[in-house]
Structures are given as structure tokens and as C-alpha cells.
Write a protein that holds these residues in place. Structure first.
Motif, mmCIF file in Angstrom:
data_model
loop_
_atom_site.group_PDB
_atom_site.id
_atom_site.type_symbol
_atom_site.label_atom_id
_atom_site.label_comp_id
_atom_site.label_asym_id
_atom_site.label_seq_id
_atom_site.Cartn_x
_atom_site.Cartn_y
_atom_site.Cartn_z
ATOM 1 N N GLU A 80 62.201 25.366 49.719
ATOM 2 C CA GLU A 80 62.940 24.259 50.321
ATOM 3 C C GLU A 80 62.154 22.971 50.482
ATOM 4 O O GLU A 80 62.716 21.885 50.407
ATOM 5 C CB GLU A 80 63.504 24.687 51.681
ATOM 6 N N ASN A 81 60.841 23.073 50.728
ATOM 7 C CA ASN A 81 60.084 21.858 51.013
ATOM 8 C C ASN A 81 58.596 22.058 50.734
ATOM 9 O O ASN A 81 58.142 23.169 50.449
ATOM 10 C CB ASN A 81 60.315 21.399 52.459
ATOM 11 N N ARG A 82 57.853 20.991 50.818
ATOM 12 C CA ARG A 82 56.421 21.023 50.517
ATOM 13 C C ARG A 82 55.647 21.931 51.470
ATOM 14 O O ARG A 82 54.692 22.585 51.067
ATOM 15 C CB ARG A 82 55.844 19.607 50.550
ATOM 16 N N GLN A 83 56.055 21.932 52.732
ATOM 17 C CA GLN A 83 55.374 22.789 53.706
ATOM 18 C C GLN A 83 55.479 24.256 53.288
ATOM 19 O O GLN A 83 54.515 25.014 53.412
ATOM 20 C CB GLN A 83 55.966 22.595 55.105
ATOM 21 N N MET A 84 56.621 24.654 52.751
ATOM 22 C CA MET A 84 56.792 26.035 52.302
ATOM 23 C C MET A 84 55.915 26.330 51.083
ATOM 24 O O MET A 84 55.393 27.436 50.951
ATOM 25 C CB MET A 84 58.254 26.331 52.021
ATOM 26 N N ASP A 86 52.977 24.935 50.575
ATOM 27 C CA ASP A 86 51.641 25.076 51.158
ATOM 28 C C ASP A 86 51.477 26.426 51.856
ATOM 29 O O ASP A 86 50.462 27.105 51.670
ATOM 30 C CB ASP A 86 51.383 23.961 52.174
ATOM 31 N N GLU A 87 52.469 26.826 52.650
ATOM 32 C CA GLU A 87 52.369 28.067 53.422
ATOM 33 C C GLU A 87 52.345 29.301 52.529
ATOM 34 O O GLU A 87 51.538 30.216 52.739
ATOM 35 C CB GLU A 87 53.512 28.163 54.434
ATOM 36 N N THR A 89 51.512 29.436 49.335
ATOM 37 C CA THR A 89 50.267 29.394 48.566
ATOM 38 C C THR A 89 49.106 29.902 49.414
ATOM 39 O O THR A 89 48.315 30.741 48.971
ATOM 40 C CB THR A 89 49.981 27.966 48.075
ATOM 41 N N GLU A 90 49.021 29.426 50.642
ATOM 42 C CA GLU A 90 47.949 29.847 51.553
ATOM 43 C C GLU A 90 48.009 31.353 51.810
ATOM 44 O O GLU A 90 46.976 32.040 51.801
ATOM 45 C CB GLU A 90 48.065 29.075 52.869
ATOM 46 N N PRO A 103 48.263 23.047 45.628
ATOM 47 C CA PRO A 103 49.478 22.234 45.747
ATOM 48 C C PRO A 103 49.170 20.771 45.444
ATOM 49 O O PRO A 103 48.167 20.220 45.904
ATOM 50 C CB PRO A 103 49.887 22.418 47.207
ATOM 51 N N TYR A 111 56.285 18.989 43.477
ATOM 52 C CA TYR A 111 55.171 19.369 44.333
ATOM 53 C C TYR A 111 54.998 20.850 44.084
ATOM 54 O O TYR A 111 55.910 21.639 44.358
ATOM 55 C CB TYR A 111 55.478 19.080 45.804
ATOM 56 N N SER A 113 52.225 24.468 43.297
ATOM 57 C CA SER A 113 50.961 25.179 43.149
ATOM 58 C C SER A 113 51.201 26.266 42.110
ATOM 59 O O SER A 113 52.343 26.522 41.715
ATOM 60 C CB SER A 113 50.531 25.810 44.482
#
Length: 127
Positions: A80-84, A86-87, A89-90, A103, A111, A113
Motif C-alpha cells: 500500500e505505501n512506502r512504509q510497508m 520499508d517494514e 524489507t526490514e 528501498p 519505490y 526494494s
């Protein structure tokens, strides 16, 4: 017309199924096993109707995973979004999966990764 499914051969069917179940919000059917050929498969179902078929059979040959070969290149999963991005991927990196690219914003505006699944298949996570 629509793309119905994509299939991936694997040497470890259960490991690959568990990976996609854990990280990519799919549901699985019961394992199919053709006793005469040794073929075993799972279909993984995504909310939007797309499917990923995982297959295993005796006698599979290892494939060269060169980035410059023709044919299948990667799977791409949209979140849904960039934060997802990042999360997820982490989490994947923390759980020991190889990060191919951090990312970032790509030249075509995604956007994304990229990590490698347990078999070394490239998996993009995009928003």
C-alpha cells in the motif's frame, strides 16, 4: 484477458510455500501429488485472484542464476505505501534473507526494494 498464474520449480516445496505464506499474505490449497510422476504442487492465492504455483519433482536441474540470462527475471509484489516496503524489507533482512537492493525510487517511479527468496528468486516489493 488476465494472467492466471506463474509457476516456480523448487527443490524444497514446503520451505518455499512457508516463505510466501509468512511474508506475502497468500493462502494455500492442499498439496497435489501425482504419484506416477512424482510431481507435487501447491497453488498460493492472493486477494486479487492472482496465483503462484510452486512445483517440485524428481530430477530437477539447477539453473544458472545469472542476471543476464533471458527468461524469468523476478516477481513483484505491490504493497500500500512506502512504509510497508520499508517494514517488510526490514523484516525479511532481519529473518536472514538476502537483500539485493535497499528501498529506493527507481527510474520508472516505483519505490521498491529487492530480496532473494529461499531459492534465490528475485522478489521486488513495490509501492
Amino acid at each position: 484477458m488476465r494472467l492466471d498464474h506463474i509457476s516456480i520449480y523448487t527443490e524444497d516445496l514446503e520451505r518455499l510455500k512457508d516463505f510466501y505464506l509468512k511474508y506475502f499474505a497468500v493462502k494455500s490449497n492442499e498439496k497435489y501429488h501425482n504419484v506416477s510422476t512424482g510431481l507435487q504442487t501447491y497453488f498460493l492465492y492472493f486477494e486479487d485472484g492472482a496465483r503462484l504455483e510452486l512445483m517440485q519433482r524428481p530430477g530437477l536441474l539447477k539453473k544458472d542464476r545469472s542476471l543476464t540470462e533471458t527468461g524469468f527475471c523476478h516477481l513483484s509484489f505491490g504493497v500500500e505505501n512506502r512504509q510497508m516496503v520499508d517494514e517488510l524489507t526490514e523484516l525479511l533482512v532481519k529473518d536472514g534473507y538476502l537483500l539485493k537492493s535497499h528501498p529506493r525510487i527507481t527510474g520508472d517511479g516505483y519505490y521498491e526494494s529487492c530480496i532473494l527468496d529461499p531459492d534465490g528468486n528475485e522478489v521486488e516489493i513495490i509501492a
